[in-house]
Write an enzyme that holds these catalytic residues in place. Structure first.
Site, mmCIF file in Angstrom:
data_model
loop_
_atom_site.group_PDB
_atom_site.id
_atom_site.type_symbol
_atom_site.label_atom_id
_atom_site.label_comp_id
_atom_site.label_asym_id
_atom_site.label_seq_id
_atom_site.Cartn_x
_atom_site.Cartn_y
_atom_site.Cartn_z
ATOM 1 N N VAL A 35 7.768 -2.620 -9.983
ATOM 2 C CA VAL A 35 9.059 -2.553 -10.665
ATOM 3 C C VAL A 35 9.616 -3.957 -10.874
ATOM 4 C CG1 VAL A 35 11.453 -1.759 -10.493
ATOM 5 C CG2 VAL A 35 9.579 -0.241 -9.828
ATOM 6 N N ASN A 52 2.031 -2.345 10.261
ATOM 7 C CA ASN A 52 2.860 -2.837 11.359
ATOM 8 C C ASN A 52 2.167 -2.636 12.705
ATOM 9 O OD1 ASN A 52 3.150 -0.113 11.944
ATOM 10 N ND2 ASN A 52 5.334 -0.014 11.524
ATOM 11 N N GLY A 53 2.861 -2.997 13.773
ATOM 12 C CA GLY A 53 2.287 -2.915 15.110
ATOM 13 C C GLY A 53 2.581 -1.617 15.830
ATOM 14 N N TRP A 54 3.081 -0.592 15.085
ATOM 15 C CA TRP A 54 3.248 0.771 15.584
ATOM 16 C C TRP A 54 4.451 0.999 16.506
ATOM 17 C CZ3 TRP A 54 -2.001 -0.972 16.836
ATOM 18 C CH2 TRP A 54 -2.960 -0.581 15.898
ATOM 19 N N VAL A 55 4.993 -0.029 17.146
ATOM 20 C CA VAL A 55 5.968 0.214 18.218
ATOM 21 C C VAL A 55 7.185 0.957 17.664
ATOM 22 C CG1 VAL A 55 7.389 -0.835 20.011
ATOM 23 C CG2 VAL A 55 5.169 -1.833 19.433
ATOM 24 N N HIS A 90 12.265 -2.178 17.039
ATOM 25 C CA HIS A 90 11.342 -2.487 15.956
ATOM 26 C C HIS A 90 11.834 -1.762 14.709
ATOM 27 C CE1 HIS A 90 8.119 -4.232 18.602
ATOM 28 N NE2 HIS A 90 8.979 -3.715 19.475
ATOM 29 N N HIS A 128 11.120 -8.679 11.526
ATOM 30 C CA HIS A 128 11.898 -7.455 11.681
ATOM 31 C C HIS A 128 13.157 -7.605 10.823
ATOM 32 C CE1 HIS A 128 9.990 -6.798 15.941
ATOM 33 N NE2 HIS A 128 9.192 -6.415 14.959
ATOM 34 N N THR A 135 4.942 -1.005 4.802
ATOM 35 C CA THR A 135 4.747 -1.731 6.051
ATOM 36 C C THR A 135 4.365 -0.805 7.195
ATOM 37 O OG1 THR A 135 6.237 -3.474 5.299
ATOM 38 C CG2 THR A 135 5.839 -3.361 7.654
ATOM 39 N N ALA A 191 0.863 -1.181 0.000
ATOM 40 C CA ALA A 191 0.000 0.000 0.000
ATOM 41 C C ALA A 191 0.894 1.222 0.000
ATOM 42 C CB ALA A 191 -0.907 0.015 1.231
#
Length: 586
Positions: free
Chosen positions: A252, A108-111, A565, A522, A104, A100
């Site tokens: 690409v 992702n989980g924001w941390v 992270h 990660h 990521t 998108a």
């Protein structure tokens, strides 16, 4: 999913082929949009970004802090499977990356945790002048807009050091309103302190040893109960009216070379598939920049003739730049999850992170593990080289392993993160070791399957990684079996003492880990910023070795895995890289 298309997200290709851009960026992800936003600040510079995924700014589910990874498992995620892993009982692992505008950072989980100072300093030690904590840290702060905790959040143990944060950058970082105000954080903090992990004020100042609430890439003050902050919301959406910035929908495939390549190959542009499947060529004046992820950058390079000649020959691709390190040195955190019943419902988000060192998790075994690991490094370096079929030399691995050993056993960097998820009637403490010696690879399997990387995670190949993961698992389990955490946490449901006693021996843990250890997703290192002789792909100007104007900027160039992270260091790396690119073309 979408109700409108921003004016500058161009799905068609009419007129684009005739236009020549100063910079063409493959991937509108975490790093790609930082670069696009910064490079297009100069109205005389025009920038094109090519992204296969949609713009999801109007998708309420994505922006919500109740976001679930499973909601968008394929619609806005790339989902890649590894080859079977013999050391993990033949299991395959799944890797996920954002598909998108925002990459990521959208899924992702924001941390938001950056890593240890010494880990960044090791980048320079390994041959990247100008890349260390003191030079990267200012760029981390440049990109950050830290939202100071409220009085209620401070009462819930949210602390911060102003010197560790930036306050005027585009990316919102905060403690969200829904952090738990239950007694979990205080009891967990006291329990970890009894095991040697004292509370610290801030995880993001380069000294992470201890416990602290972890901030998130969340715009707490952005309306309602907060919303996701991403590279799209921070670096693209506020400037998407710039006439010199275009985001094109496409995937690409490869770089196109001027005069067929040769010594110090010059990129003339890229080929990409538009939404209809048509192959389109886009020309470039200055740089082609790959920011397509640690999984896809090696595929683009290999499809372009940049990589290990032995691999390229099997693919039927002419070697333009022999660069054996492409796709090697992929590093990930090695993860495990446990679970506990709670004695009463715990409300709110639990974000207390515990960051131990090897001394913490190995205890009395620390010195013996340090010595046995050091003695094993030459053998492991040769085995690691063998896994690459000699593409990266044993001497290169030995040099890098020696630096890593020094970080763990002499400089006492943090080597694991323990981070719980609240499931209301259960707590799910996740943990991962962050300094594994077992590395993997990602390569192109076929020039006709550019969306299907061949991934070998390589997790748990070497003994020290079992020892560190076993130590971290025991350390976490001891905490949840200790007061005062036992006031609110009851029986361990996974794995449970009946399956694996907390103090079971190394062999019992090894059997369990082979069956249950996983990838933390990660990933760094598959196009490592290192000298060529160490298996490097880009130099300290983020330029691909053997090329004049091809650069790589994202997690794939990070040469030493970090405790934390991946998103936070990627933002900093991209900010610094943007400044380098501007300076080189000024």
């Amino acid at each position: 999913m979408r109700s409108f298309l921003p004016a500058l997200v161009v799905a068609g290709t009419l007129g684009v082929q005739a236009q020549k851009f100063d910079f063409v960026i493959a991937g509108a992800g975490t790093a790609g949009l930082v670069l696009a936003g910064r490079l297009s600040e100069d109205p005389k510079i025009n920038v094109a970004v090519i992204e296969p995924g949609p713009d999801v700014r109007d998708n309420a589910d994505v922006q919500s802090l109740n976001f679930s990874f499973s909601n968008f498992n394929t619609s806005i995620n790339w989902v890649y499977n590894t080859i079977p892993q013999p050391q993990l009982n033949g299991r395959t692992l799944s890797y996920r990356a954002g598909k998108a505008v925002g990459g990521t950072s959208i899924v992702n989980g924001w941390v938001y945790v950056r890593g240890d100072k010494a880990q960044y300093d090791a980048w320079e030690t390994l041959g990247n002048p100008g890349w260390n904590w003191n030079t990267v840290f200012p760029y981390a702060k440049k990109g950050e807009h830290f939202e100071v905790p409220t009085l209620a959040q401070k009462a819930a143990l949210a602390t911060y050091d102003p010197a560790a944060h930036g306050f005027t950058g585009p990316l919102a970082v905060s403690f969200p309103f829904d952090i738990s105000n239950s007694s979990y954080a205080s009891k967990a903090s006291k329990t970890y302190a009894s095991l040697g992990l004292a509370p610290i004020k801030d995880l993001n100042g380069g000294a992470m040893h201890g416990t602290s609430l972890a901030p998130l890439s969340v715009d707490r003050d952005g309306g309602g109960n907060g919303r996701r902050a991403s590279s799209a919301s921070a670096y693209y959406q506020p400037v998407d009216g710039r006439k010199n910035l275009k985001v094109l929908t496409g995937t690409v495939k490869r770089i196109v070379w001027k005069n067929g390549g040769g010594k110090d190959a010059v990129a003339d542009g890229v080929e990409y598939f538009d939404p209809s499947g048509k192959l389109v060529t886009l020309q470039v004046k200055k740089d082609v920049i790959l920011s397509a992820s640690a999984y896809r950058n090696p595929l683009i390079l290999e499809a372009s003739g940049v990589g290990n000649p032995a691999i390229l020959s099997k693919l039927g691709v002419q070697t333009i730049v022999p660069l054996p390190g492409v796709g090697e040195n992929m590093q990930d955190h090695t993860a495990l999850g446990t679970a506990y019943q709670t004695r009463a419902k715990i409300t709110g988000r639990t974000i207390l992170a515990a960051m131990p060192t090897a001394a913490d998790v190995l205890g009395a075994n620390f010195s013996s593990v340090a010595a046995s690991t050091l003695a094993s490094l030459p053998l492991w370096a040769q085995q690691a080289s063998n896994y690459t079929n000699g593409a990266v030399s044993a001497a290169a691995f030995l040099r890098r392993f020696t630096v890593q050993h020094d970080l763990i056993f002499r400089k006492n960097v943090t080597i694991a993160e323990l981070f719980p998820t609240n499931a209301v009637t259960q707590l799910v403490p996740q943990l991962w070791i962050t300094t594994a010696f077992s590395w993997g690879s990602v390569h192109l399997g076929s020039v006709d399957r550019i969306n299907e990387p061949v991934i070998d995670s390589g997790l748990l190949r070497f003994e020290v990684d079992y020892q560190l993961l076993t130590g971290a698992t025991k350390f976490s389990r001891r905490a949840y079996h200790s007061a005062p955490l036992t006031d609110i946490v009851g029986a361990e449901t996974t794995p449970g003492d009946a399956v694996l006693p907390v103090e079971a021996g190394e062999e019992a843990y090894k059997v369990f880990l082979r069956q249950n250890a996983a990838n933390a997703i990660h990933v760094v290192g598959s196009c490592a910023m290192l000298p060529k002789e160490l298996g490097g792909v880009v130099d300290s100007r983020v330029k691909v070795h053997g090329t004049k104007n091809v650069r790589v900027v994202d997690a794939s160039i990070i040469p030493v895995q970090l405790t934390g992270h991946t998103a936070a260091p990627v933002y900093a790396v991209a900010e610094k890289a943007a400044a380098i690119i501007k300076a080189d073309w000024s």
